[in-house]
Design a protein around this motif. Structure first.
Motif, PDB file in Angstrom:
ATOM      1  N   LEU A 168       0.953  -1.370   0.242  1.00  0.00           N
ATOM      2  CA  LEU A 168       0.048  -0.006  -0.005  1.00  0.00           C
ATOM      3  C   LEU A 168       0.894   1.268   0.096  1.00  0.00           C
ATOM      4  O   LEU A 168       2.110   1.228   0.647  1.00  0.00           O
ATOM      5  CB  LEU A 168      -0.801   0.128   1.375  1.00  0.00           C
ATOM      6  CG  LEU A 168      -1.925  -0.998   1.564  1.00  0.00           C
ATOM      7  CD1 LEU A 168      -2.480  -0.880   2.779  1.00  0.00           C
ATOM      8  CD2 LEU A 168      -2.924  -0.778   0.429  1.00  0.00           C
ATOM      9  N   THR A 183       5.862   2.839   1.131  1.00  0.00           N
ATOM     10  CA  THR A 183       5.177   1.715   0.859  1.00  0.00           C
ATOM     11  C   THR A 183       5.283   0.600   1.611  1.00  0.00           C
ATOM     12  O   THR A 183       6.231   0.292   2.235  1.00  0.00           O
ATOM     13  CB  THR A 183       5.675   1.102  -0.451  1.00  0.00           C
ATOM     14  OG1 THR A 183       5.571   2.168  -1.576  1.00  0.00           O
ATOM     15  CG2 THR A 183       4.870   0.065  -1.020  1.00  0.00           C
ATOM     16  N   GLY A 231      -4.539   2.153  -1.568  1.00  0.00           N
ATOM     17  CA  GLY A 231      -4.156   1.278  -2.624  1.00  0.00           C
ATOM     18  C   GLY A 231      -5.520   0.182  -2.784  1.00  0.00           C
ATOM     19  O   GLY A 231      -6.918   0.825  -2.876  1.00  0.00           O
ATOM     20  N   LYS A 273      -2.373  -4.038  -2.575  1.00  0.00           N
ATOM     21  CA  LYS A 273      -1.752  -3.804  -4.032  1.00  0.00           C
ATOM     22  C   LYS A 273      -1.968  -2.249  -4.039  1.00  0.00           C
ATOM     23  O   LYS A 273      -2.543  -1.478  -3.400  1.00  0.00           O
ATOM     24  CB  LYS A 273      -2.403  -4.161  -5.115  1.00  0.00           C
ATOM     25  CG  LYS A 273      -2.727  -5.817  -5.110  1.00  0.00           C
ATOM     26  CD  LYS A 273      -1.159  -6.613  -5.222  1.00  0.00           C
ATOM     27  CE  LYS A 273      -1.691  -8.335  -5.227  1.00  0.00           C
ATOM     28  NZ  LYS A 273      -0.376  -9.155  -5.322  1.00  0.00           N
ATOM     29  N   HIS A 274      -1.075  -1.547  -4.828  1.00  0.00           N
ATOM     30  CA  HIS A 274      -1.119  -0.134  -5.369  1.00  0.00           C
ATOM     31  C   HIS A 274      -0.723   0.138  -6.744  1.00  0.00           C
ATOM     32  O   HIS A 274       0.112  -0.576  -7.188  1.00  0.00           O
ATOM     33  CB  HIS A 274      -0.259   0.590  -3.969  1.00  0.00           C
ATOM     34  CG  HIS A 274       1.448   0.712  -4.344  1.00  0.00           C
ATOM     35  ND1 HIS A 274       1.820  -0.612  -3.999  1.00  0.00           N
ATOM     36  CD2 HIS A 274       1.920   1.583  -4.737  1.00  0.00           C
ATOM     37  CE1 HIS A 274       3.253  -0.403  -4.413  1.00  0.00           C
ATOM     38  NE2 HIS A 274       3.280   1.027  -4.759  1.00  0.00           N
TER      39      HIS A 274
END
Length: 764
Positions: free
Chosen positions: A630, A655, A676, A763-764
């Motif tokens: 993220l 992150t 994200g 996820k991002h």
């Protein structure tokens, strides 16, 4: 010989098998909290009737024999006669028992023997017997023809010397009769230190004859903002009604307060002594002295008496009149309380007035004091010398170590966000008592994890070696009363959490939480008889923000068989006359349901507000080249609400694959936003659980899922969202206002057990 040997093996094997198969039954048969150091079950039981005889065989335990006989009288209606030759209940002296509070208890079908070296140990044994007797002996219950005790052998002693409870009577006042009740409950669970917080900004509660205005004026106030907050909550919960016993009319004004006379406190000390509980008085200074300064303004550096940015202005350490006042006050306090320990507080001192005072600057130069922290410590160290001259030991909150403290002072650690404080104190040679806010501030609103956190609290900081760990003499729970205006509310806040702390501090390395919970369940009837308005066990699996596709069913498994669960759908609060939930309630339309549990005597548990809404599965998104983790943004500032983050300037960006505050973050107040996607593995209704201190919100698929916003202690809130398999937009905002932080996110799907959100989902 061979036959005898085989028979012995068979008996031992059978006993082991019996123990394995009946572990739960043993918890019911011996429902003792705290659990003894060593307990060996035995077959059969010992029956007490009016014909049973009791004797203090040693002549050393007269008080303890009387207290045991009083318990028996409460059950049988008559006291047992003394009989040294025919007694089957005997208290005996045993010089081999090393621990001050240690005892041996032997119960067979033919006799009951208490062995101890000290009266304290004998009394702790009496309280163990009390828990083995039926709950009906408490109060004015039905008289029984006989009392039955299970056969057992117990060898017992505490793991920690300091097993304490603290009560703040300054913010809200409690009667002497309640303090006696509080002591009674402490004694039942073998707690031995009662820390009585007698003075603060909001009220001075102890008569000081040399300074009569401390109580004639300082013990009374008009309603403040804390009272107003309680009054607001009282609309939904009568426990927040400010006790009318402590409200008076003076000169046309409504005043709240009260104080204890010196004789009342001497009587209380004597009462606690019969139960081997030491009362430790706290007169908080140099800060938290507004109630005293109002009447005696000479205590300040500049005559001002108000709140600074965070705390009230303190008394002035540069004036000899300050020390004269303090010594006079503590002299009278010591005449009331024989305790070896006297607590001076010493926390939360606003030093800005000291910095501006010319007299303070001259004083510091004269005494070669380098800074304000050292000046703070000068005051504490000087008072410690006075305490020592009277044969007493000083206790202070952990701030007192900041400017240097003598190794003979006792440090009470409370600031969870300063984890090195108890380590620093121990390495300095100080004795340390652990009282960290999380989990030992019992004024923090309890939730479904509150008892678990207390039970699994480890008083020994990880950074101490075995030798340094000896500095930790125990722990205590603190009850600050800003939002505790009644005795019922106080009961609710400390019980049953105190039972978990009692076991943690008495029993060496308690490791059977399920056993403890089973034993605790049998204590509620006794607490009912004692009129303790404890917090009822939580209703399991309550989701406050629920969603359904077509329909849902609300069904609740009762944590106690005798509970009745009742509900309303019209917005009103559940009452003892509200509709029972029964087998379940079918939900087919959006609505709000309020649910609460009730005991047979009418006590109501927490009210759960359950909001149901109909929701379609959120469609998944197609995102090209989504990277793991993220995107997180860190803001070094103070925020009251997460909505204010957007107006702030970011400090750094990083992150992460975990919903957790990075170890590198050291600002006292900050915010972190996480953005994200969450990669949902299957279509379903997901429940998310956000536990945070201070506030946080979670949005998924642009839908509000959990709103746990604002500045507050660690608490978990939850909510549901209907999601299709695949990537869903994810946003979490977290704010920390100072005072230690917690940030955890868990999930479940379609009612599964909650689990950590896998890092691979982000996820991002």
């Amino acid at each position: 010989m061979r036959l005898s040997h085989l028979k012995r093996l068979f008996v031992l094997s059978a006993a082991c098998l019996f123990g394995l198969q009946n572990a739960g039954a043993q918890d019911v048969r011996y429902p003792i909290i705290p659990y003894p150091t060593s307990l060996t079950p035995a077959a059969g039981s010992f029956k007490i009737t009016a014909a049973t005889r009791i004797a203090d065989a040693s002549g050393k335990f007269t008080n303890e024999a009387l207290q045991l006989n009083q318990l028996i009288k409460q059950g049988l209606g008559v006291a047992l006669k003394q009989g040294n030759t025919s007694a089957v209940i005997a208290l005996k002296y045993d010089a081999s028992i090393a621990a001050e509070e240690g005892y041996k208890l032997t119960i067979t079908p033919k006799q009951l023997i208490i062995a101890a070296k000290t009266p304290t140990g004998a009394y702790r044994a009496v309280e163990t017997i009390r828990q083995l007797l039926p709950a009906g002996i408490e109060g004015n219950g039905t008289r029984l023809k006989q009392l039955t005790l299970p056969a057992v052998t117990i060898n017992d002693q505490p793991a920690y010397a300091w097993r304490g409870m603290h009560l703040d009577v300054s913010r809200h006042f409690f009667s002497i009769s309640y303090l006696r009740k509080f002591i009674d409950v402490m004694a039942l669970y073998k707690m031995n230190k009662f820390h009585l917080h007698l003075t603060d900004d909001q009220g001075w509660r102890i008569e000081i004859k040399k300074y009569p205005k401390l109580t004639s004026e300082g013990a009374w106030r008009t309603f403040n903002n804390q009272d107003s907050a309680c009054m607001k909550k009282a609309k939904d919960n009568p426990d927040f009604i400010i006790d009318p016993k402590h409200i008076v009319k003076r000169n046309g004004k409504t005043m709240y307060g009260g104080f204890y006379t010196q004789q009342q406190l001497k009587d209380l000390v004597a009462y606690a002594a019969t139960k081997y509980i030491d009362i430790i008085p706290e007169i908080d200074m140099p800060g938290h002295m507004m109630a005293a300064i109002n009447s005696y303004p000479f205590l300040t550096c500049n005559g001002e008496n108000k709140f600074g940015e965070l705390f009230s202005k303190p008394i002035c350490p540069a004036n000899e009149s300050t020390y004269e006042f303090a010594e006079n006050v503590f002299t009278e306090v010591m005449d009331i309380f024989p305790s070896k320990y006297i607590h001076i507080g010493g926390d939360e001192v606003d030093r800005t007035d000291w910095e501006r005072s010319a007299a303070v600057k001259d004083f510091m130069k004269q005494h070669e004091i380098k800074d304000m922290a050292a000046l703070h410590s000068y005051f504490i160290n000087r008072m410690e010398k006075f305490f020592n001259s009277k044969g007493r030991k000083l206790i202070g909150w952990d701030e007192v170590i900041e400017g240097g403290i003598s190794p003979t002072a006792i440090i009470m650690y409370w600031r969870g966000w300063v984890p090195d404080a108890p380590v620093k104190a121990a390495k300095n040679g100080n004795t340390v008592i652990m009282t960290p806010g999380n989990p030992l501030y019992f004024d923090y609103q309890p939730d479904q994890y509150a008892i678990d956190k207390v039970y699994h609290f480890n008083p020994i900081p990880a950074k101490l070696n075995a030798q340094e760990a000896k500095a930790i003499i125990g722990a205590q729970a603190n009850i600050w009363s800003e939002m505790i205006p009644s005795e019922n509310r106080a009961d609710y806040m400390f019980m049953p959490r105190m039972t978990a702390l009692a076991e943690r501090l008495w029993t060496s390395n308690p490791d059977d939480y399920n056993s403890y919970l089973k034993r605790l369940n049998s204590h509620y009837k006794r607490l009912d008889k004692l009129k303790i308005r404890y917090r009822l066990p939580d209703l399991p699996n309550m989701v406050t923000e629920s969603v359904f596709i077509d329909r849902d069913t609300l069904s609740i498994k009762k944590p106690m068989a005798e509970m009745q669960i009742r509900y309303t759908t019209d917005g009103s609060l559940p009452m003892a006359t509200s509709k029972p939930l029964g087998q379940g309630l079918v939900i087919t339309k959006p609505q709000t349901i309020k649910v609460a549990a009730f005991t047979p005597i009418g006590s109501r548990g927490d009210i759960y507000t359950l909001n149901y809404k109909k929701q379609a599965y959120a469609p998944a998104l197609k995102v090209a080249n989504a990277a793991p983790g993220l995107a997180a943004v860190y803001y070094k500032a103070f925020f009251k609400q997460s909505s204010l983050i957007s107006k702030a300037k970011a400090d750094s960006i990083f992150t992460t694959s975990a919903i957790a505050v990075p170890a590198s973050v050291n600002a006292p107040s900050f915010a972190i936003t996480y953005r994200g996607y969450i990669d949902v593995p299957a279509t379903g209704i997901y429940t998310f659980y956000l536990n945070c201190d201070d506030g946080g919100i979670v949005k998924i698929a642009d839908r509000m899922v959990v709103d746990n916003d604002g500045n507050h202690a660690p608490i978990e809130k939850n909510g549901q969202v209907a999601l299709s398999k695949g990537l869903q937009p994810f946003a979490l905002d977290f704010i920390e206002g100072g005072g230690g932080y917690t940030l955890k996110l868990r999930y479940s799907i379609n009612g599964s057990e909650p689990a950590e959100v896998p890092a691979a989902w982000f996820k991002h």
